[in-house]
Structure formats: structure tokens, C-alpha cells
Enzyme design. Structure first.
Site, PDB file in Angstrom:
ATOM      1  CD  GLU A 166      -3.043  -1.167   2.163  1.00  0.00           C
ATOM      2  OE1 GLU A 166      -2.823  -0.617   3.242  1.00  0.00           O
ATOM      3  OE2 GLU A 166      -4.128  -1.714   1.862  1.00  0.00           O
ATOM      4  CD  GLU A 173      -9.928  -0.879   8.155  1.00  0.00           C
ATOM      5  OE1 GLU A 173      -8.992  -1.451   8.759  1.00  0.00           O
ATOM      6  OE2 GLU A 173      -9.833  -0.491   6.980  1.00  0.00           O
ATOM      7  CG  ASP A 189      -7.823  -5.154   5.036  1.00  0.00           C
ATOM      8  OD1 ASP A 189      -7.320  -5.337   6.150  1.00  0.00           O
ATOM      9  OD2 ASP A 189      -7.929  -4.031   4.510  1.00  0.00           O
TER      10      ASP A 189
HETATM   11  C1  GCV Z   1      -2.500   0.471   8.441  1.00  0.00           C
HETATM   12  C2  GCV Z   1      -6.156  -1.899   5.511  1.00  0.00           C
HETATM   13  C3  GCV Z   1      -6.544  -0.663   6.280  1.00  0.00           C
HETATM   14  C4  GCV Z   1      -5.378   0.303   6.383  1.00  0.00           C
HETATM   15  C5  GCV Z   1      -4.207  -0.446   7.040  1.00  0.00           C
HETATM   16  C6  GCV Z   1      -3.876  -1.670   6.210  1.00  0.00           C
HETATM   17  C7  GCV Z   1      -2.790  -2.505   6.863  1.00  0.00           C
HETATM   18  O1  GCV Z   1      -5.913  -1.599   4.170  1.00  0.00           O
HETATM   19  O2  GCV Z   1      -7.652  -0.042   5.657  1.00  0.00           O
HETATM   20  O3  GCV Z   1      -5.766   1.401   7.153  1.00  0.00           O
HETATM   21  O4  GCV Z   1      -3.089   0.378   7.171  1.00  0.00           O
HETATM   22  O5  GCV Z   1      -5.025  -2.480   6.093  1.00  0.00           O
HETATM   23  O6  GCV Z   1      -3.144  -3.413   7.602  1.00  0.00           O
HETATM   24  O7  GCV Z   1      -1.631  -2.250   6.632  1.00  0.00           O
END
Ligand code: GCV
Length: 636
Positions: A270, A373, A345
Site C-alpha cells: 500500500e 474497521e 483484510d
Molecule cells: C495500516 C487496511 C486498512 C489500512 C491499514 C492496512 C494494513 O488496508 O484499511 O488502514 O493500514 O489495512 O493493515 O496495513
């Protein structure tokens, strides 16, 4: 005293007590002990940790005496409690075991009553992962800003302000009461600045506060730190200047924090930098850091949450295995691979991540997400222990060296936002100590300590909590649907979500693939063959449309709308029934809660009552938006 005055006095007293009860803001968490100053505590050794055990027992114990004894024959971090007349003896091989034993005794006092107990943790690493940023925000945090008050650096870095200190101490007590033994203080999307001297001074202060509670400090690092801080012109892990930079940075850290735990790393994921930026592998990157940490006993927790890089275009849920399997066996001994419980996720439901089947030579940790989340954030009552227990049905705890939980903690008065979100912190800690505990036993313990021991209350609320995760799956995304959340904030539904300028793996339409004929992601051998990454018997089971458990159906198969399911109804009828069930379950939560208004202090009671109303409205919205959209896709 005259009778009437006695009644008035007792009424005033009750109102006063009620007044106190009304003032409960949740900041006591499950440590709502009454101060009795009754117990005499003796111990043959002294240390800051033992002093805490003594003080907790002296203030809050109900027994007349407790003896603390070091007994080298007991397992590391474990303890033994033996009831002895009106007293008890706690034995442990280390000071921290005595503290854990003290909290276990206090828990017994609040729940089952004092009884003999031998206990030792199943995992050696039981860590909270805080996604806290240096500007005080918390990624995916729904309970205020970071507890660490990162703004108090430079001149203020060498001590904590009084208010912060009290909150941090309460955090430590709560963790030690569960046996959590490490905290990664900052976000995995890490700022390089965390490694600058001013922040390291601050980290050292936090580490000192946590140390007597048995909590080791860890940091997330940005892989490009030496370069980002302007000290090298590359972050290539095979470059000797970079290796040297990390070695001296690590020694700088250990000079401040001798028991520092190590690094957590999100690399080439990411948008984060990583060894791939230099044509190096994850093993090259992890091993470079591991070599720097090894002389001090530190570890590297390297996350397998990577997609969209080397395997771009491949089904996202397959990419972690594709990336890491060829590297199994190449990591240094102090590297641990940390993977989310599911391959995607932190969805309300996912099958277990097959990386746990595939990696054999590298130690592994599971990463759970305590912060909700994707499960209504701190607005929905969703108890997560049943989800984590489900994971352990597929992945034996024996295959893991540790568990990490993405924390749901912030500077809100009650630490977690929703009063019931505290139960998820509690349950994570209890399961990381003993994954064989039942989720119901944990919720009952938590309810008794957090609210009331009244039997009907505990039984009703524990039942409600137990079903809440399945209810959430039903009103959000039943039958294996996944990732149909609104973009970015992930709170509400957005099944039509698609934007050509986003990576396709962020778009809901990529995941549900609804069309006129049916819905679901074909991951059987006929499709992306993600099933091939699973061990037997799951591989075959998930591959077969007929045998696939219905909770994973649309995860593994694209299914016709009128496909007849085992209960004789079509897929569409089943989808509607699940959404309806989820909504009607949540509707019932409020009536359950309303029966107990007199048992719960008014502040927390009202807070929960309002949130349950909101949750019901949100559940209805999920049903309407999703069913409306699926109907459109069906052509109705
Ligand atoms: C910390 C998902 C979440 C992100 C998070 C990522 C991860 O994509 O939406 O906020 O980033 O996971 O676990 O690295």
C-alpha cells in the site's frame, strides 16, 4: 435515630451512591475494584513489579492475607494460586508471573470466587499493535487521539504530564490484568521520524512506564528511514552503509530501552517503501533488520499483508502465499512472519488465511483487528471473540508463536469509544493468554467485572454478545460476500463502488462480481484457483459448490441467483433471509438492554442505548442498499 430520619438518611445515601454510579464514564474498564485496604500481603522478594502486585492486592483484595512466592519450578510467565483458609498463596517463577497471578486472583474475586488455579500463557508474544501516528491521529481508531500524546516531545519528552501518566498506567494495569506483554506503539504506516532522538526519548519514557507491568515496547519502522532522515542516499538492504545505519540506530535504541522488543514492518505494501524498491526480496529486507537486532535479543515481525506489487493482477487473496512461500526457510531465526487472520483484510467473515498452511519453516504470528474497521467501528456492538475462536478452529495455536491485536484504544474517557468495544480488548487479551477459553466464558467474566454480576443480566447480555458477530455478518455481507464497504472509511455499504482511478482491489464490484446471472467470486479451480492454497480437506471442500460451507459460498463461488441451496430455497431467497435476520436481531438488542436500566449506571446505560438505536438504523440501511443493488443487478 428517628425512623423517618433513618429512611431519609438511607435515601440520601442511595442517591449519593447513585450519583457516584451515574458518574461512571467507563474509564475504570473492567478494573472496577472497590478499595478495601484489607489484605496483608507478604513476599520474599522485592521489585517494582512485585510492588504493583502488592499494592493491587492490598487495596482491592477481599482475603485477609496473600503470600507471594517465587518458585522456579513453574513455567515462564505462569503462576499458581492456592486458596489457604481465609488467605491464598500465589507462586510464580518470575515477578511478572506474580503480578499476573495477583490480577487473576482479583478477577476470581469479581467473578467465580477464589479457587485453586495453575495457568501459563499459550503464546510467548501477546502484543497490541497501535496504529498511532505522530500527529496524534490513530489510523482506523474510533476512540479519540493517541494515548501517547506524541506532541509532548523535545523539552517534555523526558517525563509524562500527570494526566497522561495516569491514563498510561491504567492502560498498563488493564493489559497486565490480561497478560498482554508487548505494545507496538506506532502505526505500521510508519513515519521515519519515530527513529529520531526526540521521539526515541519519548518512547523510552513510555517504555519505562510499561516495564514494571511486563509490557515490552516495540516500534513500527519505515523501511526507507535512513534515506528519509537524510542520512544515506539509499535504503537498499544489501548496501553496507544502510546496514551500518540500522546497526547504530538499533544500538541507540537499546541504550535508551534495554528491553526493547524489536520492529514491526509493513514493506512494499500500500505505497510503503521496502526492499522491492531495490530489486531485493522481503527476506533480504527482514534479514538486514534482524541482523541488527540479534545481538540484543530483538525480533522482526514482518507483515505478509502485501498485494499489488510483484503479483499484480493475481487474485488479491492469493498474493501473500505467492510472495512468501518461495522465501520460506530464507529468514533469519529472529524473523517472524505476521499475517492477518484472513487472506483479504479483516472482513466480518473470511476463511482463514492459507499462509498458515503453507509456511513451515518461518515462525508465524496472527494479526487480529480489535478496532472494528469493518465491523461498525465504535458505533456497533459486535463482540469479536467468536470470530477469533473461529480462526483457531482452522489454525492450531501450536503453529503460532504469537498473536497481535490492532488496538481499539484512544484517549476517549472510556479508551475504546463504544462501552462494549472494551470487551474486544479484554477478549483479545484473554485469548492471547489462553485460546482454549470459550468466547461465552470471556464475555461473562467481562460483563461481571464491567457492569454487574446479576445473573439474568450476565446471561442475557452474554448471549447477545455471542451472536453479535454473526448478526453483523448477516446485515452487512452474508454468505461469503466481502469488501462491499464505502470507499476509504469502510463504515457503510457501497456495493456499486467502482472508480477507474483506484486500484481495482479497492473496489467493491471486484469482490462481489454481481451480474444478471448471479453473484460471488469464482475462486474454485474453475476460477482463480485460490482453493489450491488450502490444505486438505478444505481445498476440496471449498472447491465444490455443493460442499462449500454456506458462510463461505460467495467467497469461493459465483452462484446463480436461483441456485437451489440445501434448505430448498434459492440463493436469492437465502440472501434476503440473512439480511432480514441480521436486522431483526439488532432490533432485539435494544429491548434486551432496556430491561437492565436499573442495573447499569445511567451514563453508560444511555450511551449504549443510543448506540444500539444507531446500530439498528445502520443495519436497516445495509439491508436496503445491498438488496436494492443486488435486485438491480438481477434485472428486477
Ligand atoms: C495500516 C487496511 C486498512 C489500512 C491499514 C492496512 C494494513 O488496508 O484499511 O488502514 O493500514 O489495512 O493493515 O496495513
Amino acid at each position: 435515630m428517628d425512623r423517618i430520619y433513618k429512611i431519609l438518611f438511607s435515601l440520601t445515601f442511595s442517591f449519593l451512591c447513585l450519583g457516584i454510579a451515574c458518574a461512571e464514564d467507563g474509564s475504570s474498564l473492567w478494573l472496577r475494584y472497590t478499595s478495601l485496604d484489607k489484605t496483608q500481603v507478604s513476599s520474599d522478594t522485592h521489585s517494582p513489579t512485585i510492588a504493583i502486585a502488592r499494592s493491587e492486592l492490598e487495596h482491592y483484595g477481599t482475603l485477609s492475607s496473600v503470600k507471594l512466592v517465587i518458585d522456579k519450578g513453574l513455567p515462564s510467565e505462569g503462576f499458581r494460586i492456592q486458596a489457604k483458609g481465609d488467605g491464598a498463596e500465589i507462586r510464580a517463577s518470575q515477578d511478572i508471573g506474580l503480578l499476573y497471578g495477583a490480577y487473576a486472583l482479583l478477577r476470581q474475586q469479581q467473578t467465580s470466587g477464589i479457587r485453586n488455579l495453575r495457568s501459563a500463557p499459550r503464546f510467548s508474544l501477546r502484543l497490541l499493535n497501535h496504529w498511532d501516528n505522530l500527529d496524534g491521529s490513530v489510523e482506523r481508531g474510533y476512540a479519540g487521539k493517541s494515548l501517547w500524546k506524541w506532541e509532548e516531545i523535545d523539552g517534555q519528552a523526558r517525563k509524562m504530564s500527570r494526566g497522561v501518566e495516569q491514563r498510561v498506567v491504567q492502560y498498563c494495569r488493564a493489559n497486565a490484568s490480561l497478560g498482554i506483554n508487548g505494545s507496538v506503539l506506532n502505526n505500521v504506516n510508519a513515519s521515519p521520524k519515530i527513529l529520531s532522538p526526540a521521539y526515541l526519548d519519548k518512547v523510552a519514557v513510555l517504555a519505562a512506564a510499561m516495564r514494571p507491568y511486563g509490557i515490552r515496547t516495540f516500534l513500527s519502522i519505515n523501511f526507507a528511514s535512513p534515506m528519509a532522515l537524510g542520512e544515506t542516499d539509499t535504503a537498499d538492504p544489501l548496501d553496507s552503509r544502510v546496514q551500518q545505519w540500522w546497526s547504530s540506530k538499533v544500538s541507540e535504541i537499546y541504550a535508551r530501552i534495554p528491553d526493547f522488543g524489536g520492529f514491526l514492518v509493513k514493506a512494499n505494501s500500500e505505497g510503503q517503501p521496502g526492499p522491492g524498491d531495490y530489486g531485493r526480496t522481503h527476506a533480504d529486507g527482514a534479514n538486514m533488520l534482524a541482523a541488527a537486532l540479534e545481538p540484543y535479543g530483538g525480533i522482526v515481525m514482518w507483515r505478509s499483508f502485501v498485494y499489488g506489487a510483484n503479483h499484480k493482477g493475481e487474485d488479491r487473496v492469493k498474493q501473500a502465499v505467492s510472495e512468501f512461500l518461495p522465501m520460506d526457510g530464507q529468514f533469519r531465526r529472529n524473523v517472524i512472519l505476521q499475517s492477518k487472520n484472513g487472506p483479504l483484510d479483516f472482513q466480518p467473515r473470511e476463511p482463514y488465511a492459507p499462509i498458515f498452511d503453507n509456511i513451515r519453516q518461518t515462525p508465524q504470528m496472527v494479526e487480529f483487528q480489535i478496532t472494528q474497521e469493518y465491523l461498525g467501528q465504535s458505533k456497533h456492538l459486535v463482540y469479536l471473540a467468536p470470530m477469533w475462536k473461529e480462526f483457531f478452529r482452522f489454525v492450531s495455536p501450536h503453529r503460532l508463536v504469537g498473536v497481535a491485536g490492532v488496538a481499539n484504544i484512544g484517549d476517549d474517557p472510556n479508551y475504546c469509544g463504544h462501552p462494549f468495544s472494551q470487551a474486544n480488548w479484554y477478549a483479545f487479551g484473554r485469548l492471547s493468554w489462553d485460546p482454549s477459553l470459550s468466547s461465552a466464558c470471556i464475555s461473562q467474566e467481562w460483563l461481571m467485572q464491567t457492569f454487574s454480576r446479576e445473573e439474568h443480566f450476565v446471561a442475557s447480555l452474554s448471549q447477545l454478545m455471542e451472536g453479535s458477530r454473526e448478526d453483523c455478518v448477516d446485515y452487512m455481507m452474508p454468505l461469503g460476500l466481502h469488501h462491499i464497504f464505502k470507499f476509504d472509511h469502510h463504515y457503510g455499504p457501497e456495493p456499486d463502488g467502482f472508480r477507474a482511478d483506484y486500484p481495482i482491489e479497492w473496489c467493491p464490484v471486484y469482490y462481489h462480481k454481481a451480474d444478471a446471472q448471479g453473484i460471488g467470486f469464482e475462486r474454485s479451480a474453475k476460477g482463480t484457483d485460490a482453493v489450491a492454497q488450502y490444505r486438505r480437506p478444505y481445498r476440496k471442500r471449498y472447491d465444490s459448490l455443493r460442499k462449500c460451507p454456506k458462510e463461505y459460498l460467495l467467497w469461493f463461488h459465483h452462484v446463480d441467483w436461483d441456485h437451489p441451496m440445501r434448505n430448498g430455497k434459492t440463493l436469492w431467497e437465502n440472501l434476503v433471509a440473512h439480511y432480514d435476520r441480521g436486522v431483526s436481531q439488532v432490533k432485539g438488542y435494544r429491548s434486551v438492554w432496556q430491561q437492565f436500566e436499573s442495573l447499569v449506571d445511567s451514563q453508560r446505560w444511555q450511551e449504549v442505548d443510543h448506540l444500539l438505536e444507531l446500530q439498528y438504523r445502520n443495519a436497516q440501511e445495509w439491508r436496503e442498499v445491498c438488496l436494492g443493488y443486488w435486485q438491480k443487478m438481477k434485472g428486477e
